[in-house]
Design a protein around this motif. Structure first.
Motif, short mmCIF file in Angstrom:
data_model
loop_
_atom_site.label_atom_id
_atom_site.label_comp_id
_atom_site.label_asym_id
_atom_site.label_seq_id
_atom_site.Cartn_x
_atom_site.Cartn_y
_atom_site.Cartn_z
N TYR A 191 33.26 33.06 43.40
CA TYR A 191 33.38 33.32 41.97
C TYR A 191 32.75 32.14 41.23
O TYR A 191 32.49 31.08 41.84
N LYS A 231 35.02 37.37 38.21
CA LYS A 231 35.92 37.96 39.21
C LYS A 231 35.51 37.47 40.60
O LYS A 231 34.37 37.10 40.84
N ARG A 258 43.43 31.48 48.74
CA ARG A 258 44.76 31.65 48.13
C ARG A 258 45.71 30.52 48.49
O ARG A 258 46.54 30.11 47.69
N THR A 300 41.81 32.26 37.63
CA THR A 300 42.74 32.36 38.76
C THR A 300 44.16 32.63 38.30
O THR A 300 44.95 33.25 39.03
N ARG A 317 44.45 36.26 37.74
CA ARG A 317 44.40 36.93 39.04
C ARG A 317 45.74 36.83 39.76
O ARG A 317 46.20 37.80 40.38
N HIS A 318 46.37 35.68 39.68
CA HIS A 318 47.68 35.49 40.32
C HIS A 318 48.73 36.40 39.67
O HIS A 318 49.54 37.04 40.36
N SER A 366 48.19 39.20 38.07
CA SER A 366 47.87 40.60 38.40
C SER A 366 48.30 40.94 39.82
O SER A 366 48.80 42.04 40.09
N ASP A 367 48.09 39.99 40.75
CA ASP A 367 48.53 40.23 42.13
C ASP A 367 50.04 40.37 42.22
O ASP A 367 50.57 41.17 43.01
N GLN A 422 50.09 30.76 45.55
CA GLN A 422 48.70 30.39 45.30
C GLN A 422 48.63 28.97 44.73
O GLN A 422 49.55 28.51 44.05
#
Length: 433
Positions: free
Chosen positions: A198, A214, A251, A404, A407-408, A410-411, A422
């Motif tokens: 990314y 992304k 991660r 990030t 992203r964390h 959303s995960d 993470q």
């Protein structure tokens, strides 16, 4: 001849045959002749003693007598004897192997010792040709050294791939649109030989606004096609540098930086749309992007119970805040809703360390209707007993976050009831108004 005499004669002949077997042929003939010669009363031969038994027969008889005395059946005795023989054979084989191994080791040691020796006769026979090989001319040596240095320099120059980007500057609005198009031939940093690349995009020297693309999983030729807008007045364009940092996402550890591409805005023509490929350069060794440190924590959300759980695991490479070159860090967790702080919690203080380990869990009640509206702010603070505690850096998570952090978050929402851990790089604290 009367019948009685015939029966006696047959009896004597049988006796003579038995004696012949025991004594021998000569005595048997004598007895036979005596029997044939006598017509009347037959003289019986003198009884002969049986031959003495051999030593082997005596030992065999004694051995059988001893076996009969043992209170075990014959098959058990035979099995015991076979087992004893096998044991003896195994011992003999082991002894032989040890002897062979010792001989081999002695031979190897002798060979090793001979490696350093030199046969003087063979050296004398080689003559001048050997001397030329051992000690070449000075000119040849210099040429070879230069060639080796060139080869090493080419090897040291690793190819980090290329990056395609596009720049479009709007003079009326004073905005720069930077598009990350794609990358090619990136190096593989994962064990599988691929990467999860990314790109971070920001403008130096202020670095006020950072954007991230992304993550593209398991590829060395990612296609991004993502555009980011920066407010840059035209009067300040010449002093700005647009920077693309390419990272490999990981991660559970710090993200590895693959390389960077820097574009000095004062050296390009912004009067037209610029689109070009550039080689990725090696990252700076004194990269200040991570000067505040890193923190690792996990997020877990249970929609049915409306519970958000945060586990602060550890931090590393924190900024030195005290005079002695250390810090007394603790972590403060704040839950925000519509810009207001709802709840606040904090960990214990770890004294005199830049790599604290916490492993402390904190729970917040967040209904499912509010999970997309809340913001979680995790701040690392240096404790000061005398003055005010000074924050080192922070991480902002939520649906409105970027990079990030988004992203964390959303995960976590995509994997309910499952903790997602993470690492994050601490960001600078916002300036107070």
């Amino acid at each position: 001849m009367p019948l009685v005499d015939m029966e006696n004669l047959a009896r004597f002949r049988r006796a003579a045959a038995e004696v012949a077997k025991a004594v021998g042929g000569s005595a048997a003939e004598a007895v036979t002749q005596a029997v044939d010669a006598g017509s009347g009363a037959v003289e019986t031969p003198e009884p002969t003693t049986a031959a003495p038994k051999n030593l082997g027969d005596k030992l065999k008889d004694k051995f059988m007598e001893e076996l009969k005395k043992i209170p075990l059946p014959m098959w058990a005795i035979v099995a015991i004897a076979i087992a004893a023989l096998l044991l003896i054979c195994c011992i003999c084989i082991c002894i032989c192997k040890k002897c062979c191994c010792k001989k081999k080791k002695k031979g190897k040691d002798a060979k090793k010792g001979l490696k350093g020796t030199v046969d003087l006769k063979s050296v004398q026979l080689l003559g001048s040709s050997y001397k030329e090989k051992v000690q070449p001319d000075l000119d040849e040596l210099e040429v070879n050294m230069e060639e080796d240095e060139d080869a090493e320099s080419t090897k040291s120059e690793e190819k980090l791939g290329r990056l395609q980007f596009k720049l479009d500057y709007d003079f009326t609005k004073g905005e720069l649109q930077a598009t990350v198009v794609q990358a090619a031939d990136l190096p593989g940093l994962d064990m599988s030989g691929t990467s999860d690349p990314y790109v971070k995009v920001f403008i130096l020297p202020d670095k006020k606004k950072k954007f991230e693309t992304k993550v593209h999983r398991k590829t060395l030729n990612p296609v991004f096609n993502e555009t980011f807008t920066f407010k840059v007045p035209f009067a300040e364009v010449c002093g700005k540098t647009l920077t693309f940092l390419i990272y490999d996402f990981d991660r559970f550890s710090k993200h590895d930086q693959i390389g960077q591409v820097q574009v000095a805005l004062g050296s390009v023509d912004l009067g037209q749309v610029l689109e070009e490929w550039r080689d990725v350069q090696s990252p700076d060794s004194d990269d200040k992007d991570n000067k505040l440190g890193d923190i690792c924590f996990s997020l877990r959300y249970v929609p049915t119970a409306g519970k958000l759980t945060t586990v602060i695991l550890e931090a590393k490479n924190l900024k030195k805040m005290d005079v002695g070159g250390l810090s007394d860090p603790y972590v403060k967790i704040s839950l925000m809703l519509n810009g207001k702080r709802i709840k606040k919690k904090k960990t214990t203080i770890k004294k005199c360390t830049l790599n604290p380990y916490y492993n402390e869990s904190f729970g917040f009640e967040v209904p499912f209707e509010q999970i997309q509206k809340v913001t979680l702010i995790i701040t690392v603070v240096d404790y000061d007993r005398i003055g005010t505690s000074e924050p080192i850096g922070r991480v902002v998570l939520g649906c409105n976050a970027v990079g990030t952090e988004l992203r964390h978050w959303s995960d976590m929402l995509a994997n309910p009831r499952r903790p997602i851990a993470q690492w994050h790089t601490l960001q600078e604290m916002p300036e107070k108004n």
